[in-house]
Design an enzyme around this catalytic site. Structure first.
Site, PDB file in Angstrom:
ATOM      1  N   GLY A   6     -20.737 -20.434 -13.289  1.00 16.72           N
ATOM      2  CA  GLY A   6     -21.276 -21.073 -13.952  1.00 16.72           C
ATOM      3  C   GLY A   6     -21.171 -22.670 -13.994  1.00 16.72           C
ATOM      4  N   ILE A   8     -20.082 -24.412 -16.488  1.00 12.94           N
ATOM      5  CA  ILE A   8     -18.872 -24.844 -17.105  1.00 12.94           C
ATOM      6  C   ILE A   8     -17.801 -24.508 -16.308  1.00 12.94           C
ATOM      7  CG2 ILE A   8     -17.679 -24.378 -19.241  1.00 12.94           C
ATOM      8  CD1 ILE A   8     -20.158 -24.071 -21.020  1.00 12.94           C
ATOM      9  N   GLY A   9     -17.819 -23.441 -15.746  1.00 15.01           N
ATOM     10  CA  GLY A   9     -16.795 -23.010 -14.850  1.00 15.01           C
ATOM     11  C   GLY A   9     -16.439 -23.809 -13.740  1.00 15.01           C
ATOM     12  N   GLY A 122     -19.328 -19.014 -24.617  1.00 22.15           N
ATOM     13  CA  GLY A 122     -20.933 -18.492 -24.564  1.00 22.15           C
ATOM     14  C   GLY A 122     -21.630 -18.327 -25.655  1.00 22.15           C
ATOM     15  N   ASN A 123     -22.663 -19.002 -26.212  1.00 20.01           N
ATOM     16  CA  ASN A 123     -23.370 -18.730 -27.217  1.00 20.01           C
ATOM     17  C   ASN A 123     -24.266 -17.824 -27.476  1.00 20.01           C
ATOM     18  OD1 ASN A 123     -22.949 -21.450 -28.421  1.00 20.01           O
ATOM     19  ND2 ASN A 123     -24.255 -22.417 -26.720  1.00 20.01           N
ATOM     20  N   ASP A 151     -17.841 -29.950 -30.731  1.00 18.11           N
ATOM     21  CA  ASP A 151     -18.462 -30.508 -31.942  1.00 18.11           C
ATOM     22  C   ASP A 151     -17.491 -31.612 -32.670  1.00 18.11           C
ATOM     23  OD1 ASP A 151     -20.804 -28.602 -31.684  1.00 18.11           O
ATOM     24  OD2 ASP A 151     -18.974 -27.341 -32.075  1.00 18.11           O
ATOM     25  N   ARG A 154     -17.114 -35.028 -30.450  1.00 19.04           N
ATOM     26  CA  ARG A 154     -18.411 -35.326 -30.449  1.00 19.04           C
ATOM     27  C   ARG A 154     -18.423 -36.032 -31.881  1.00 19.04           C
ATOM     28  NH1 ARG A 154     -22.440 -30.343 -29.015  1.00 19.04           N
ATOM     29  NH2 ARG A 154     -22.360 -30.810 -26.770  1.00 19.04           N
ATOM     30  N   HIS A 179     -21.003 -23.087 -34.569  1.00 14.41           N
ATOM     31  CA  HIS A 179     -21.272 -23.721 -33.676  1.00 14.41           C
ATOM     32  C   HIS A 179     -22.992 -23.596 -33.373  1.00 14.41           C
ATOM     33  CE1 HIS A 179     -21.436 -26.039 -29.943  1.00 14.41           C
ATOM     34  NE2 HIS A 179     -22.196 -25.093 -29.433  1.00 14.41           N
TER      35      HIS A 179
HETATM   36  N1  NAD Z   1     -19.466 -23.511 -27.733  1.00 14.82           N
HETATM   37  C1  NAD Z   1     -19.787 -24.721 -27.130  1.00 14.82           C
HETATM   38  O1  NAD Z   1     -19.566 -25.756 -27.334  1.00 14.82           O
HETATM   39  C2  NAD Z   1     -20.798 -24.582 -25.797  1.00 14.82           C
HETATM   40  C3  NAD Z   1     -21.022 -25.894 -25.111  1.00 14.82           C
HETATM   41  C4  NAD Z   1     -21.757 -25.848 -24.214  1.00 14.82           C
HETATM   42  C5  NAD Z   1     -22.324 -24.614 -23.717  1.00 14.82           C
HETATM   43  N2  NAD Z   1     -21.938 -23.426 -24.287  1.00 14.82           N
HETATM   44  C6  NAD Z   1     -22.404 -21.690 -23.835  1.00 14.82           C
HETATM   45  O2  NAD Z   1     -21.606 -21.747 -22.784  1.00 14.82           O
HETATM   46  C7  NAD Z   1     -22.351 -20.766 -21.842  1.00 14.82           C
HETATM   47  C8  NAD Z   1     -22.213 -21.015 -20.427  1.00 14.82           C
HETATM   48  O3  NAD Z   1     -22.650 -22.279 -19.958  1.00 14.82           O
HETATM   49  P1  NAD Z   1     -22.869 -22.735 -18.475  1.00 14.82           P
HETATM   50  O4  NAD Z   1     -23.635 -23.902 -18.721  1.00 14.82           O
HETATM   51  O5  NAD Z   1     -21.674 -22.413 -17.921  1.00 14.82           O
HETATM   52  O6  NAD Z   1     -24.035 -21.417 -18.026  1.00 14.82           O
HETATM   53  P2  NAD Z   1     -24.286 -21.174 -16.713  1.00 14.82           P
HETATM   54  O7  NAD Z   1     -25.641 -20.329 -17.019  1.00 14.82           O
HETATM   55  O8  NAD Z   1     -24.322 -22.149 -15.629  1.00 14.82           O
HETATM   56  O9  NAD Z   1     -23.230 -20.199 -16.361  1.00 14.82           O
HETATM   57  C9  NAD Z   1     -23.150 -18.823 -16.784  1.00 14.82           C
HETATM   58  C10 NAD Z   1     -22.462 -17.752 -15.995  1.00 14.82           C
HETATM   59  O10 NAD Z   1     -22.216 -16.596 -16.585  1.00 14.82           O
HETATM   60  C11 NAD Z   1     -22.276 -15.464 -15.856  1.00 14.82           C
HETATM   61  N3  NAD Z   1     -22.522 -14.312 -16.511  1.00 14.82           N
HETATM   62  C12 NAD Z   1     -23.619 -13.819 -17.101  1.00 14.82           C
HETATM   63  N4  NAD Z   1     -23.258 -12.482 -17.601  1.00 14.82           N
HETATM   64  C13 NAD Z   1     -22.001 -12.399 -17.227  1.00 14.82           C
HETATM   65  C14 NAD Z   1     -21.150 -11.327 -17.808  1.00 14.82           C
HETATM   66  N5  NAD Z   1     -21.424 -10.034 -17.938  1.00 14.82           N
HETATM   67  N6  NAD Z   1     -20.055 -11.395 -17.089  1.00 14.82           N
HETATM   68  C15 NAD Z   1     -19.712 -12.403 -16.122  1.00 14.82           C
HETATM   69  N7  NAD Z   1     -20.282 -13.356 -16.125  1.00 14.82           N
HETATM   70  C16 NAD Z   1     -21.424 -13.560 -16.447  1.00 14.82           C
HETATM   71  C17 NAD Z   1     -23.546 -15.798 -15.112  1.00 14.82           C
HETATM   72  O11 NAD Z   1     -23.869 -15.260 -13.895  1.00 14.82           O
HETATM   73  C18 NAD Z   1     -23.507 -17.438 -14.779  1.00 14.82           C
HETATM   74  O12 NAD Z   1     -22.772 -17.775 -13.666  1.00 14.82           O
HETATM   75  C19 NAD Z   1     -23.772 -20.651 -22.489  1.00 14.82           C
HETATM   76  O13 NAD Z   1     -23.908 -19.797 -23.339  1.00 14.82           O
HETATM   77  C20 NAD Z   1     -23.829 -22.033 -23.334  1.00 14.82           C
HETATM   78  O14 NAD Z   1     -24.877 -22.049 -24.109  1.00 14.82           O
HETATM   79  C21 NAD Z   1     -21.179 -23.419 -25.347  1.00 14.82           C
HETATM   80  O1  LMR Z   2     -25.832 -24.599 -24.775  1.00 16.07           O
HETATM   81  C1  LMR Z   2     -26.289 -24.911 -25.714  1.00 16.07           C
HETATM   82  O2  LMR Z   2     -27.291 -24.497 -26.535  1.00 16.07           O
HETATM   83  C2  LMR Z   2     -25.584 -26.290 -26.414  1.00 16.07           C
HETATM   84  C3  LMR Z   2     -24.437 -26.134 -26.437  1.00 16.07           C
HETATM   85  O3  LMR Z   2     -23.859 -25.067 -27.274  1.00 16.07           O
HETATM   86  C4  LMR Z   2     -23.801 -27.639 -26.866  1.00 16.07           C
HETATM   87  O4  LMR Z   2     -23.328 -27.838 -28.028  1.00 16.07           O
HETATM   88  O5  LMR Z   2     -23.782 -28.456 -26.111  1.00 16.07           O
END
Ligand code: NAD
Ligand code: LMR
Length: 320
Positions: A6, A8-9, A122-123, A151, A154, A179
């Site tokens: 994904g 973030i990865g 992951g959210n 956060d 930020r 979060h």
């Molecule tokens: N806590 C925080 O501060 C914060 C900040 C930003 C994003 N996030 C969250 O992080 C998560 C990932 O964001 P992203 O932009 O990389 O999303 P993305 O959709 O680009 O990537 C997510 C990846 O997870 C994979 N995936 C789904 N189910 C899976 C499973 N069961 N096992 C393994 N892989 C699986 C998908 O195939 C995809 O490649 C989202 O839930 C987003 O909301 C959290």
């Molecule tokens: O993925 C989101 O909903 C937002 C993310 O958790 C963020 O704080 O940037």
């Protein structure tokens, strides 16, 4: 790392492989989990990691088997999650994520090192961490944390920009709670250039009407601006969270981590809520003894109440 193909990865893997997360002397073996249809894309990421010839990178495993990905893991970054889609109710979102984090908790329990450091990104991150923790029967519940470091970072920049100081002058920032938009970034205990941040700002209207909502809604603002959620900054915060936990926090400062509550500051025991934490020798500890006035009390309680509601919802769904 889960969700390794994904957005973030794509940032996080290169930071880890370069040594940013665990330091310049620690070799890195990456075990990457994806859903089966994304394994092709993951192979492309592996090719790019190979092409970077990182000196610290010893091994890359790509798999759709959680036990392989978590096998003997020292650090588990749970990034992959089910995003909220238009029209999805909160219960649907929690249920969809339960389908991911319940089996991943079980696999961590079977396969990871007993002292694994788990960070859920992951959210909804706090409650996903709770689901994984509650299904990892053979692991210490304290190994499970969720990310509020983004956060925290930020909030540091918002106050540094307001006061026209470098971000390195900002110490003792705290994010309390979830979060989510109920999180509480606390300036009352924060210091800027050695002075109390709330007093240095000296503008309650700004704190209440601009600072707090800006930090609370920053994720949504990034989505509006980029058309996709924060990725590089989220990856950077994940690096910071694990680096602090592993290598420690500096004297005279602390970080924000969502960890299982022990009841400190009146936050109900068991929920995974953000606290001010110091880290030493690979262990985190909640900073104790901070005075909480009525203004902060109301905001901490509101976010804790949201987490209790999420916990009750996943409990009703039979996920914990
Ligand atoms: N806590 C925080 O501060 C914060 C900040 C930003 C994003 N996030 C969250 O992080 C998560 C990932 O964001 P992203 O932009 O990389 O999303 P993305 O959709 O680009 O990537 C997510 C990846 O997870 C994979 N995936 C789904 N189910 C899976 C499973 N069961 N096992 C393994 N892989 C699986 C998908 O195939 C995809 O490649 C989202 O839930 C987003 O909301 C959290
Ligand atoms: O993925 C989101 O909903 C937002 C993310 O958790 C963020 O704080 O940037």
């Amino acid at each position: 790392m889960t969700g390794a193909a994904g957005q973030i990865g794509y940032s996080l893997l290169f930071r880890i492989a370069s040594g940013s997360m665990l330091g310049p002397d620690t070799p890195v073996a990456l075990q990457l989990l994806e859903i089966t249809p994304a394994l092709g894309a993951l192979e492309g990421v592996k090719m790019e990691l190979d092409d970077s010839a990182f000196p610290l990178l010893t091994e890359i495993v790509c798999t759709d088997d959680a036990d392989v990905a978590f096998g003997d893991a020292d650090v588990a970054l749970l990034v992959g999650a089910m995003p909220r889609k238009a029209g999805m109710e909160r219960a649907d979102l929690l249920s969809a994520n339960g389908g991911i984090f319940k089996p991943q908790g079980e696999a961590l329990s079977r396969s990871a090192k007993r002292d694994v450091k788990v960070l859920v990104v992951g959210n909804p991150a706090n409650t996903n961490a709770l689901i994984a923790q509650q299904n990892a029967k053979d692991l210490d519940p304290g190994r499970f944390t969720a990310m509020t470091r983004l956060d925290h970072n930020r909030a540091m920049t918002q106050v540094a920009q307001k006061l026209g100081t470098p971000v390195t002058d900002v110490k003792k920032m705290t994010i309390w709670g979830n979060h989510s938009a109920t999180q509480y970034p606390d300036l009352f205990h924060c210091e800027v250039g050695g002075k109390n941040a709330y007093e240095a700002v000296n503008d309650h209207e700004w704190v209440d009407g601009t600072f707090i909502p800006t930090v609370q809604k920053r994720g949504a603002a990034i989505i509006d601006a980029r058309g996709a959620s924060s990725a590089a900054s989220a990856a950077s915060a994940a690096v910071d969270h694990i680096r602090s936990w592993t290598l420690g926090t500096p004297e005279g400062d602390w970080v924000s981590m969502a960890i299982p509550s022990d009841g400190s500051y009146g936050v109900p025991e068991g929920i995974i809520s953000s606290f001010p934490c110091t880290c030493t020798d690979g262990k985190y500890e909640i900073v104790q003894g901070l005075d909480i006035d009525d203004y902060s009390r109301g905001k901490i309680d509101a976010s804790a109440a949201e987490l209790v509601g999420e916990r009750d919802a996943v409990s009703e769904l039979g996920l914990i």
